[in-house]
Design a protein around this motif. Structure first.
Motif, short mmCIF file in Angstrom:
data_model
loop_
_atom_site.label_atom_id
_atom_site.label_comp_id
_atom_site.label_asym_id
_atom_site.label_seq_id
_atom_site.Cartn_x
_atom_site.Cartn_y
_atom_site.Cartn_z
N GLN A 33 -15.35 -4.90 7.49
CA GLN A 33 -15.47 -5.10 8.87
C GLN A 33 -14.13 -4.28 9.58
O GLN A 33 -14.16 -4.20 10.84
CB GLN A 33 -15.66 -6.31 9.21
N THR A 34 -13.27 -3.72 8.89
CA THR A 34 -12.18 -3.22 9.24
C THR A 34 -12.37 -1.92 10.06
O THR A 34 -13.07 -1.25 9.08
CB THR A 34 -11.03 -3.20 8.25
N LYS A 35 -11.93 -1.52 10.96
CA LYS A 35 -12.26 -0.03 11.49
C LYS A 35 -11.55 1.00 10.36
O LYS A 35 -10.32 0.91 10.51
CB LYS A 35 -11.53 -0.06 12.94
N VAL A 36 -12.22 1.85 9.86
CA VAL A 36 -11.41 3.07 9.13
C VAL A 36 -11.94 4.26 9.44
O VAL A 36 -13.02 4.37 10.14
CB VAL A 36 -11.87 2.68 7.64
N ASP A 37 -11.12 5.19 9.13
CA ASP A 37 -11.60 6.67 9.27
C ASP A 37 -12.47 7.35 8.32
O ASP A 37 -13.00 8.16 8.53
CB ASP A 37 -10.38 7.47 9.40
N SER A 38 -12.43 6.68 7.04
CA SER A 38 -13.27 7.42 5.84
C SER A 38 -13.79 6.30 4.83
O SER A 38 -13.43 5.43 4.89
CB SER A 38 -12.47 8.33 5.44
N ILE A 39 -14.76 6.86 4.22
CA ILE A 39 -15.21 5.99 3.04
C ILE A 39 -14.19 5.56 2.13
O ILE A 39 -14.09 4.46 1.36
CB ILE A 39 -16.33 6.36 2.63
N VAL A 40 -13.29 6.62 1.83
CA VAL A 40 -12.06 6.19 0.93
C VAL A 40 -11.19 5.21 1.58
O VAL A 40 -10.72 4.24 0.89
CB VAL A 40 -11.31 7.51 0.76
N GLU A 41 -10.98 5.09 2.81
CA GLU A 41 -10.17 3.93 3.41
C GLU A 41 -11.00 2.80 3.42
O GLU A 41 -10.55 1.65 3.15
CB GLU A 41 -10.08 4.32 4.91
N ASP A 42 -12.31 2.81 3.42
CA ASP A 42 -13.25 1.74 3.47
C ASP A 42 -12.98 1.02 2.02
O ASP A 42 -13.05 0.03 1.78
CB ASP A 42 -14.26 1.85 3.69
N ALA A 43 -13.32 1.94 0.88
CA ALA A 43 -13.06 1.39 -0.26
C ALA A 43 -11.81 0.76 -0.64
O ALA A 43 -11.82 -0.38 -1.38
CB ALA A 43 -13.63 2.63 -1.23
N MET A 44 -10.70 1.40 -0.33
CA MET A 44 -9.43 0.73 -0.50
C MET A 44 -9.28 -0.61 0.17
O MET A 44 -8.65 -1.62 -0.46
CB MET A 44 -8.48 1.86 -0.04
N GLN A 45 -9.69 -0.61 1.29
CA GLN A 45 -9.53 -1.93 1.98
C GLN A 45 -10.32 -3.26 1.38
O GLN A 45 -9.95 -4.26 1.34
CB GLN A 45 -9.93 -1.67 3.39
N PHE A 46 -11.57 -2.59 0.90
CA PHE A 46 -12.49 -3.45 0.30
C PHE A 46 -11.68 -4.21 -1.07
O PHE A 46 -11.57 -5.39 -1.34
CB PHE A 46 -13.74 -2.99 -0.12
N LEU A 47 -11.13 -3.29 -1.73
CA LEU A 47 -10.57 -3.55 -3.28
C LEU A 47 -9.24 -4.29 -2.91
O LEU A 47 -8.89 -5.40 -3.78
CB LEU A 47 -10.18 -2.31 -3.70
N ARG A 48 -8.65 -4.33 -1.92
CA ARG A 48 -7.49 -5.23 -1.37
C ARG A 48 -7.77 -6.52 -1.21
O ARG A 48 -6.93 -7.37 -1.04
CB ARG A 48 -6.69 -4.46 -0.26
N THR A 49 -8.97 -6.80 -0.46
CA THR A 49 -9.51 -8.21 -0.12
C THR A 49 -10.58 -8.76 -0.41
O THR A 49 -10.79 -9.91 -0.10
CB THR A 49 -9.77 -7.77 1.65
N CYS A 50 -11.20 -8.07 -1.50
CA CYS A 50 -12.37 -8.59 -2.08
C CYS A 50 -12.26 -9.61 -2.83
O CYS A 50 -11.05 -9.78 -3.50
CB CYS A 50 -13.35 -7.39 -2.92
N SER A 51 -13.39 -10.29 -3.48
CA SER A 51 -13.04 -11.37 -4.62
C SER A 51 -12.51 -10.96 -5.83
O SER A 51 -12.87 -9.69 -6.20
CB SER A 51 -14.37 -12.11 -4.63
N ASP A 52 -12.21 -11.79 -6.61
CA ASP A 52 -11.88 -11.53 -8.07
C ASP A 52 -13.19 -10.72 -8.91
O ASP A 52 -13.11 -9.82 -9.46
CB ASP A 52 -11.53 -12.49 -8.80
N ALA A 53 -14.49 -11.38 -8.64
CA ALA A 53 -15.59 -10.76 -9.42
C ALA A 53 -15.90 -9.64 -9.04
O ALA A 53 -16.10 -8.79 -9.91
CB ALA A 53 -16.72 -11.81 -8.93
N HIS A 54 -15.84 -9.37 -7.68
CA HIS A 54 -16.04 -7.66 -7.33
C HIS A 54 -15.00 -6.74 -7.74
O HIS A 54 -15.44 -5.75 -7.86
CB HIS A 54 -16.25 -7.71 -5.74
N PHE A 55 -13.70 -7.34 -7.67
CA PHE A 55 -12.68 -6.63 -8.31
C PHE A 55 -12.81 -6.03 -9.75
O PHE A 55 -12.93 -4.86 -10.30
CB PHE A 55 -11.37 -6.98 -8.24
N LEU A 56 -13.41 -6.97 -10.66
CA LEU A 56 -13.72 -7.00 -12.05
C LEU A 56 -14.78 -5.90 -12.01
O LEU A 56 -15.00 -4.90 -13.23
CB LEU A 56 -13.81 -8.16 -12.68
N ASP A 57 -15.73 -6.03 -11.01
CA ASP A 57 -17.08 -5.27 -11.22
C ASP A 57 -16.39 -3.66 -10.93
O ASP A 57 -16.99 -2.64 -11.57
CB ASP A 57 -18.03 -5.57 -9.99
#
Length: 266
Positions: A33-57
């Motif tokens: 839900q964070t405002k980002v400028d690209s899908i790369v930033e979106d992916a990085m932000q997700f990996l920083r904040t996602c659940s352990d299960a999604h990070f392992l995925d």
């Protein structure tokens, strides 16, 4: 940093690849839900904040064969280094190697190789148990004859990681039975496809002249499936399998498979 270095100093292609995979996993675009400028930033932000299960995925996605361009042809080395990282911090996970097999190619008129199984993130109870039970079992199951048993055991490990503990127990026994059937077939012990866990075990015990006291501990895998697994209906009372029971099922199945194989081929 490891993925950056594997891809020649850039993370852009890797994060772009993961973004495509993760949007299907979570079912939304953008990932955060964070405002980002690209899908790369979106992916990085997700990996920083996602659940352990999604990070392992995400870790599992990046070591699959379709991510080869992101790893610069260094898939095996990346898996080794990731396992080093997990071990250093004593994290309860392990990444398996890809399994390849030789086959006769009609198209090319000679021997070729094909991918039999992708690398997977599996649970690791402790270093000692992993080294003395799980890893020897995986090494055994990588043999071509145990292909179906390997698929069932890997499915059990995946169910455990995703907290499907009843299914985990059921698939442990399926793999155990498959191993015993392969042993019986290779050694010429008489059996049928419909033989139960107990009948297969008694066949191997009789043919290898094992003492009778081994039957009870080696039958526990089948007992757990019958009492707790999802193969049989629960009736009026739901079957609830705790995490520690599923963990025990995995470890005892791995040990029993290796033990019976060693006993049959000693």
């Amino acid at each position: 940093m490891l993925l950056r270095d594997a891809n020649g100093g850039s993370l852009y292609e890797t994060l772009e690849f993961l973004h495509g995979k993760l949007t299907y996993l979570v079912g939304r675009v953008p990932l955060t839900q964070t405002k980002v400028d690209s899908i790369v930033e979106d992916a990085m932000q997700f990996l920083r904040t996602c659940s352990d299960a999604h990070f392992l995925d995400a870790v599992e996605y990046i070591v699959h064969s379709d991510a080869h361009r992101c790893l610069g042809g260094q898939q095996e080395k990346v898996v080794e280094r990731l396992n080093e990282f997990l071990s250093v911090d004593d994290l309860p996970y392990f990444i398996t190697k890809q399994i390849w097999e030789s086959w006769q190619s009609d198209d090319f008129g000679g021997q070729s190789i094909r991918l039999l199984e992708e690398s997977k993130v599996i649970p690791k109870d402790s270093q000692v148990i992993h080294e003395t039970a799980i890893e020897p079992a995986l090494e055994l199951l990588r043999q071509p004859a145990f292909r179906h048993a390997n698929a069932e055991f890997m499915a059990a490990l995946e169910d455990y990681r995703h907290q499907k503990f009843g299914d985990c127990v059921t698939k442990c026994n399926s793999s155990y039975e498959s191993v015993m059937k392969v042993i019986c077939g290779q050694k010429g012990f008489g059996y049928t496809q419909g033989d139960t866990t107990s009948k297969l075990l008694r066949t191997i015990m009789g043919q290898t002249q094992m003492d009778s006291f081994w039957e009870s501990p080696l039958l526990i895998v089948g007992t757990l499936r019958n009492k707790l697994g999802s193969a049989h209906g629960a009736g009026e009372k739901a079957k609830v399998v705790p995490e520690h029971v599923a963990k025990y099922a995995l470890n005892v199945t791995a040990s029993a498979m290796v033990f019976l194989n060693d006993q049959a081929y000693k």
